[in-house]
Each structure stands twice: as structure tokens, then as C-alpha cells.
Design a protein around this motif. Structure first.
Motif, PDB file in Angstrom:
ATOM      1  N   PHE A 125       0.817  -1.274  -0.128  1.00 29.75           N
ATOM      2  CA  PHE A 125       0.018   0.094  -0.044  1.00 29.75           C
ATOM      3  C   PHE A 125       0.773   1.344  -0.078  1.00 29.75           C
ATOM      4  O   PHE A 125       0.413   2.444  -0.464  1.00 29.75           O
ATOM      5  N   ASP A 126       1.939   1.304   0.598  1.00 35.03           N
ATOM      6  CA  ASP A 126       2.719   2.446   0.780  1.00 35.03           C
ATOM      7  C   ASP A 126       3.013   2.769  -0.823  1.00 35.03           C
ATOM      8  O   ASP A 126       3.129   4.248  -1.062  1.00 35.03           O
ATOM      9  N   ARG A 127       3.543   1.953  -1.494  1.00 33.01           N
ATOM     10  CA  ARG A 127       4.118   2.318  -2.999  1.00 33.01           C
ATOM     11  C   ARG A 127       2.842   2.538  -3.798  1.00 33.01           C
ATOM     12  O   ARG A 127       2.881   3.500  -4.621  1.00 33.01           O
ATOM     13  N   LEU A 128       1.650   1.808  -3.660  1.00 35.47           N
ATOM     14  CA  LEU A 128       0.366   2.281  -4.373  1.00 35.47           C
ATOM     15  C   LEU A 128      -0.084   3.877  -3.876  1.00 35.47           C
ATOM     16  O   LEU A 128      -0.351   4.579  -4.998  1.00 35.47           O
ATOM     17  N   GLN A 129       0.276   4.009  -2.747  1.00 39.35           N
ATOM     18  CA  GLN A 129      -0.076   5.602  -2.450  1.00 39.35           C
ATOM     19  C   GLN A 129       0.899   6.471  -3.154  1.00 39.35           C
ATOM     20  O   GLN A 129       0.531   7.584  -3.571  1.00 39.35           O
ATOM     21  N   SER A 130       2.125   6.143  -2.877  1.00 40.47           N
ATOM     22  CA  SER A 130       3.161   7.274  -3.430  1.00 40.47           C
ATOM     23  C   SER A 130       3.257   7.308  -4.839  1.00 40.47           C
ATOM     24  O   SER A 130       3.553   8.374  -5.342  1.00 40.47           O
ATOM     25  N   GLU A 131       3.020   6.289  -5.527  1.00 38.65           N
ATOM     26  CA  GLU A 131       3.359   6.474  -7.029  1.00 38.65           C
ATOM     27  C   GLU A 131       1.789   6.284  -7.700  1.00 38.65           C
ATOM     28  O   GLU A 131       1.821   6.993  -9.002  1.00 38.65           O
ATOM     29  N   PHE A 132       0.756   6.148  -7.236  1.00 34.98           N
ATOM     30  CA  PHE A 132      -0.598   6.029  -7.959  1.00 34.98           C
ATOM     31  C   PHE A 132      -1.401   6.861  -7.140  1.00 34.98           C
ATOM     32  O   PHE A 132      -2.736   7.179  -7.929  1.00 34.98           O
ATOM     33  N   GLY A 133      -1.353   7.533  -5.864  1.00 31.07           N
ATOM     34  CA  GLY A 133      -2.180   8.061  -5.188  1.00 31.07           C
ATOM     35  C   GLY A 133      -3.395   7.347  -4.918  1.00 31.07           C
ATOM     36  O   GLY A 133      -4.516   7.846  -4.457  1.00 31.07           O
ATOM     37  N   VAL A 134      -3.373   6.118  -4.696  1.00 34.39           N
ATOM     38  CA  VAL A 134      -4.278   5.253  -4.163  1.00 34.39           C
ATOM     39  C   VAL A 134      -4.576   5.081  -2.774  1.00 34.39           C
ATOM     40  O   VAL A 134      -3.314   5.210  -2.035  1.00 34.39           O
ATOM     41  N   ALA A 135      -5.780   5.537  -2.330  1.00 34.43           N
ATOM     42  CA  ALA A 135      -6.153   5.495  -1.053  1.00 34.43           C
ATOM     43  C   ALA A 135      -5.824   4.318  -0.315  1.00 34.43           C
ATOM     44  O   ALA A 135      -6.166   3.217  -0.693  1.00 34.43           O
ATOM     45  N   ASN A 136      -5.301   4.271   1.202  1.00 31.90           N
ATOM     46  CA  ASN A 136      -5.205   3.048   1.665  1.00 31.90           C
ATOM     47  C   ASN A 136      -6.750   2.526   1.840  1.00 31.90           C
ATOM     48  O   ASN A 136      -7.444   3.407   2.715  1.00 31.90           O
ATOM     49  N   PRO A 137      -6.937   1.412   1.874  1.00 28.45           N
ATOM     50  CA  PRO A 137      -8.277   0.867   2.075  1.00 28.45           C
ATOM     51  C   PRO A 137      -8.731   0.858   3.503  1.00 28.45           C
ATOM     52  O   PRO A 137     -10.015   1.166   3.596  1.00 28.45           O
ATOM     53  N   ILE A 138      -8.031   0.879   4.324  1.00 27.66           N
ATOM     54  CA  ILE A 138      -8.352   1.154   5.761  1.00 27.66           C
ATOM     55  C   ILE A 138      -8.773   2.580   6.046  1.00 27.66           C
ATOM     56  O   ILE A 138      -9.611   2.608   7.076  1.00 27.66           O
ATOM     57  N   ASP A 139      -8.509   3.363   5.388  1.00 22.70           N
ATOM     58  CA  ASP A 139      -8.834   4.881   5.712  1.00 22.70           C
ATOM     59  C   ASP A 139     -10.237   5.019   5.801  1.00 22.70           C
ATOM     60  O   ASP A 139     -10.695   5.778   5.984  1.00 22.70           O
ATOM     61  N   ALA A 140     -11.118   4.110   4.866  1.00 23.92           N
ATOM     62  CA  ALA A 140     -12.464   4.411   4.721  1.00 23.92           C
ATOM     63  C   ALA A 140     -13.231   3.750   5.908  1.00 23.92           C
ATOM     64  O   ALA A 140     -14.406   3.956   5.997  1.00 23.92           O
ATOM     65  N   TYR A 141     -12.479   3.145   6.694  1.00 22.05           N
ATOM     66  CA  TYR A 141     -13.263   2.262   7.973  1.00 22.05           C
ATOM     67  C   TYR A 141     -12.608   2.927   9.292  1.00 22.05           C
ATOM     68  O   TYR A 141     -11.436   2.545   9.897  1.00 22.05           O
ATOM     69  N   PRO A 142     -13.365   3.824   9.842  1.00 22.53           N
ATOM     70  CA  PRO A 142     -12.629   4.639  10.951  1.00 22.53           C
ATOM     71  C   PRO A 142     -12.517   3.876  12.326  1.00 22.53           C
ATOM     72  O   PRO A 142     -11.508   4.221  12.884  1.00 22.53           O
ATOM     73  N   ASN A 143     -13.374   2.974  12.680  1.00 16.10           N
ATOM     74  CA  ASN A 143     -12.902   2.013  13.724  1.00 16.10           C
ATOM     75  C   ASN A 143     -11.738   1.097  13.434  1.00 16.10           C
ATOM     76  O   ASN A 143     -11.151   1.096  14.637  1.00 16.10           O
ATOM     77  N   LEU A 144     -11.749   0.608  12.308  1.00 12.42           N
ATOM     78  CA  LEU A 144     -10.373  -0.183  12.149  1.00 12.42           C
ATOM     79  C   LEU A 144      -9.088   1.011  12.118  1.00 12.42           C
ATOM     80  O   LEU A 144      -8.302   0.368  12.588  1.00 12.42           O
ATOM     81  N   LYS A 145      -9.251   1.869  11.223  1.00 13.02           N
ATOM     82  CA  LYS A 145      -8.137   2.574  11.525  1.00 13.02           C
ATOM     83  C   LYS A 145      -7.969   3.206  12.943  1.00 13.02           C
ATOM     84  O   LYS A 145      -6.636   3.452  13.148  1.00 13.02           O
ATOM     85  N   GLY A 146      -8.819   3.441  13.734  1.00 15.81           N
ATOM     86  CA  GLY A 146      -8.814   3.770  15.044  1.00 15.81           C
ATOM     87  C   GLY A 146      -8.016   2.869  15.893  1.00 15.81           C
ATOM     88  O   GLY A 146      -7.116   3.283  16.602  1.00 15.81           O
ATOM     89  N   VAL A 147      -8.296   1.473  15.687  1.00 14.53           N
ATOM     90  CA  VAL A 147      -7.649   0.446  16.191  1.00 14.53           C
ATOM     91  C   VAL A 147      -5.945   0.273  15.938  1.00 14.53           C
ATOM     92  O   VAL A 147      -5.321   0.402  16.727  1.00 14.53           O
ATOM     93  N   THR A 148      -6.034   0.564  14.544  1.00  9.54           N
ATOM     94  CA  THR A 148      -4.732   0.287  13.889  1.00  9.54           C
ATOM     95  C   THR A 148      -3.631   1.461  14.625  1.00  9.54           C
ATOM     96  O   THR A 148      -2.629   1.345  15.282  1.00  9.54           O
ATOM     97  N   ASN A 149      -4.205   2.732  14.738  1.00 10.86           N
ATOM     98  CA  ASN A 149      -3.438   3.946  15.321  1.00 10.86           C
ATOM     99  C   ASN A 149      -3.369   3.799  16.648  1.00 10.86           C
ATOM    100  O   ASN A 149      -2.030   4.355  17.288  1.00 10.86           O
ATOM    101  N   GLY A 150      -4.179   3.376  17.432  1.00 11.42           N
ATOM    102  CA  GLY A 150      -3.937   3.139  18.904  1.00 11.42           C
ATOM    103  C   GLY A 150      -2.863   2.179  18.952  1.00 11.42           C
ATOM    104  O   GLY A 150      -2.253   2.498  20.218  1.00 11.42           O
TER     105      GLY A 150
END
Length: 97
Positions: free
Chosen positions: A42-67
Motif C-alpha cells: 500500500f505505501d507504494r500504491l499511495q506514493s506512485e498512484f495516489g491510491v488511498a489506503n483501504p483502511i482509511d475508509a473504516y474509522p473503527n479499524l483505522k482507530g484500532v490500528t493507530n491506537g
């Protein structure tokens, strides 16, 4: 299908962490899986293609990850993967098509 899978996981988060206000093994495992996918593809997809990380669309999952990622105990032992596990250039060439 991946979106449906993530939607189902999103519904299962019951608090700051998967089962409430305290992290459990599940939370650490989830964060590790996210780190693996970020590092290997995903890091390369974001940097080269501007593809959003799929987890970003799920606030609960993103919250767990960031926590978990913000815990000092997690930061101090974080080894994600060696470069041989990263997606190869052929994968990204196919993505461009």
C-alpha cells in the motif's frame, strides 16, 4: 469482496479497541497485518498512484490500528518485513493497466 470483508470487521469493533477500551491480542495482530500490507504494497500504491489506503475508509479499524501503533511498547519492537516480501515491479505495472 475486500470492502465487504472490511465492512464486517468494522462492525465488530466495540470501542477504542476491538473489544472495548483495552487492547487485546486481536488489536496487536490487526495492527501487525496493517503494517505488513502497508510496507509490502500500500505505501507504494499511495506514493506512485495516489491510491488511498483501504483502511482509511473504516474509522473503527483505522482507530484500532493507530491506537496500537501509538503505544510505546509497539513502537519499540516494530519489525515489519524484509524487502524481499515487497510486491515486485510486475505487480505495479499490472496495476497501471
Amino acid at each position: 469482496r475486500f470492502g465487504k470483508f472490511l465492512s464486517n470487521l468494522e462492525k465488530g469493533v466495540k470501542g477504542t479497541y476491538w473489544f472495548g477500551s483495552s487492547p487485546t491480542y486481536v488489536d496487536f495482530y490487526w495492527a501487525n497485518i496493517c503494517d505488513w500490507f502497508d510496507y509490502t504494497i500500500f505505501d507504494r500504491l499511495q506514493s506512485e498512484f495516489g491510491v488511498a489506503n483501504p483502511i482509511d475508509a473504516y474509522p473503527n479499524l483505522k482507530g484500532v490500528t493507530n491506537g496500537i501503533r501509538n503505544l510505546e511498547s509497539y513502537k519499540s519492537c516494530m519489525i515489519i518485513a524484509v524487502d524481499k516480501f515487497k510486491a515486485d515491479d510486475e505487480t505495479y505495472t499490472a496495476w497501471k493497466k
